[in-house]
Design an enzyme around this catalytic site. Structure first.
Site, PDB file in Angstrom:
ATOM      1  N   HIS A  53       0.869  -1.122  -0.140  1.00  0.00           N
ATOM      2  CA  HIS A  53       0.051   0.081   0.042  1.00  0.00           C
ATOM      3  C   HIS A  53       1.075   1.042   0.127  1.00  0.00           C
ATOM      4  O   HIS A  53       2.061   1.261   0.468  1.00  0.00           O
ATOM      5  CB  HIS A  53      -0.820  -0.053   1.304  1.00  0.00           C
ATOM      6  CG  HIS A  53      -1.982  -1.041   1.269  1.00  0.00           C
ATOM      7  ND1 HIS A  53      -3.012  -0.977   1.951  1.00  0.00           N
ATOM      8  CD2 HIS A  53      -1.973  -2.168   0.597  1.00  0.00           C
ATOM      9  CE1 HIS A  53      -3.844  -2.004   1.972  1.00  0.00           C
ATOM     10  NE2 HIS A  53      -3.281  -2.671   1.021  1.00  0.00           N
ATOM     11  N   GLU A  55       1.052   4.007   1.871  1.00  0.00           N
ATOM     12  CA  GLU A  55       1.295   4.281   2.864  1.00  0.00           C
ATOM     13  C   GLU A  55       2.658   3.399   3.748  1.00  0.00           C
ATOM     14  O   GLU A  55       3.553   4.069   4.234  1.00  0.00           O
ATOM     15  CB  GLU A  55       0.320   4.172   4.168  1.00  0.00           C
ATOM     16  CG  GLU A  55      -1.024   4.913   4.034  1.00  0.00           C
ATOM     17  CD  GLU A  55      -1.871   4.144   3.192  1.00  0.00           C
ATOM     18  OE1 GLU A  55      -1.768   3.556   2.354  1.00  0.00           O
ATOM     19  OE2 GLU A  55      -3.250   4.054   3.604  1.00  0.00           O
ATOM     20  N   CYS A  83      -6.196   1.720   6.061  1.00  0.00           N
ATOM     21  CA  CYS A  83      -6.750   0.681   6.454  1.00  0.00           C
ATOM     22  C   CYS A  83      -6.253   0.301   7.760  1.00  0.00           C
ATOM     23  O   CYS A  83      -5.397   0.836   8.149  1.00  0.00           O
ATOM     24  CB  CYS A  83      -6.342  -0.604   5.253  1.00  0.00           C
ATOM     25  SG  CYS A  83      -4.853  -1.180   5.074  1.00  0.00           S
ATOM     26  N   CYS A  86      -2.389  -0.511   7.570  1.00  0.00           N
ATOM     27  CA  CYS A  86      -1.836   0.675   7.283  1.00  0.00           C
ATOM     28  C   CYS A  86      -1.595   1.503   8.575  1.00  0.00           C
ATOM     29  O   CYS A  86      -0.608   2.330   9.282  1.00  0.00           O
ATOM     30  CB  CYS A  86      -2.127   1.611   6.216  1.00  0.00           C
ATOM     31  SG  CYS A  86      -1.812   0.704   4.709  1.00  0.00           S
TER      32      CYS A  86
END
Length: 151
Positions: A53, A55, A83, A86
């Site tokens: 992801h 992040e 999410c 993260c």
């Protein structure tokens, strides 16, 4: 640099992710002085890695640049509410401030869903600022998923 200019950079990363066929999410990490030290867009499909992801990639790069697994005083700006995975990484890195654009009612881990930072087991919670450039971030996501349905 301000959080708004950081969001502009994160949105550029999200557009680049979209252009690579990834879900359009971008993230930027800034040091305590406000300088961008890392930026990334989603690369889960490209890397065949569910943890890639935006992040996570930006946090990894910032930690490498800082030479530490902790980023106290740093900020993370991301186009979509992080999410649970993260959000947990944000807590683990001890990031001081989180700025995000669009809320994520399905998979959010901050204000929606898991609400990671409210758990007693979470050792650190950043200051949270939401809704920054939310309309643009939401439009990128909606257009991306609409284009997938049309294929």
């Amino acid at each position: 640099m301000t959080f708004k200019s950081h969001m502009d950079t994160a949105l550029a990363e999200a557009r680049a992710a979209r252009d690579r066929g990834e879900v359009p999410v971008g993230a930027v990490v800034a040091d305590p002085a406000g300088r961008i030290v890392a930026q990334a867009g989603n690369r889960t499909r490209e890397l065949s890695d569910p943890t890639a992801h935006a992040e996570i990639l930006a946090i990894r790069a910032a930690c490498a640049a800082a030479g530490s697994e902790r980023l106290p005083g740093y900020s993370l700006t991301v186009t979509l509410e992080p999410c649970a995975m993260c959000a947990t990484a944000i807590a683990g890195a001890r990031i001081a401030r989180l700025y995000y654009g669009a809320a994520d009612p399905k998979s959010g881990g901050v204000a929606q869903g898991a609400r990671i930072f409210t758990h007693a087991q979470t050792h650190h919670a950043p200051e949270i600022y939401d809704g920054i450039s939310a309309t643009e971030a939401e439009a990128l996501l909606k257009d991306f998923f609409k284009s997938l349905r049309e294929e």
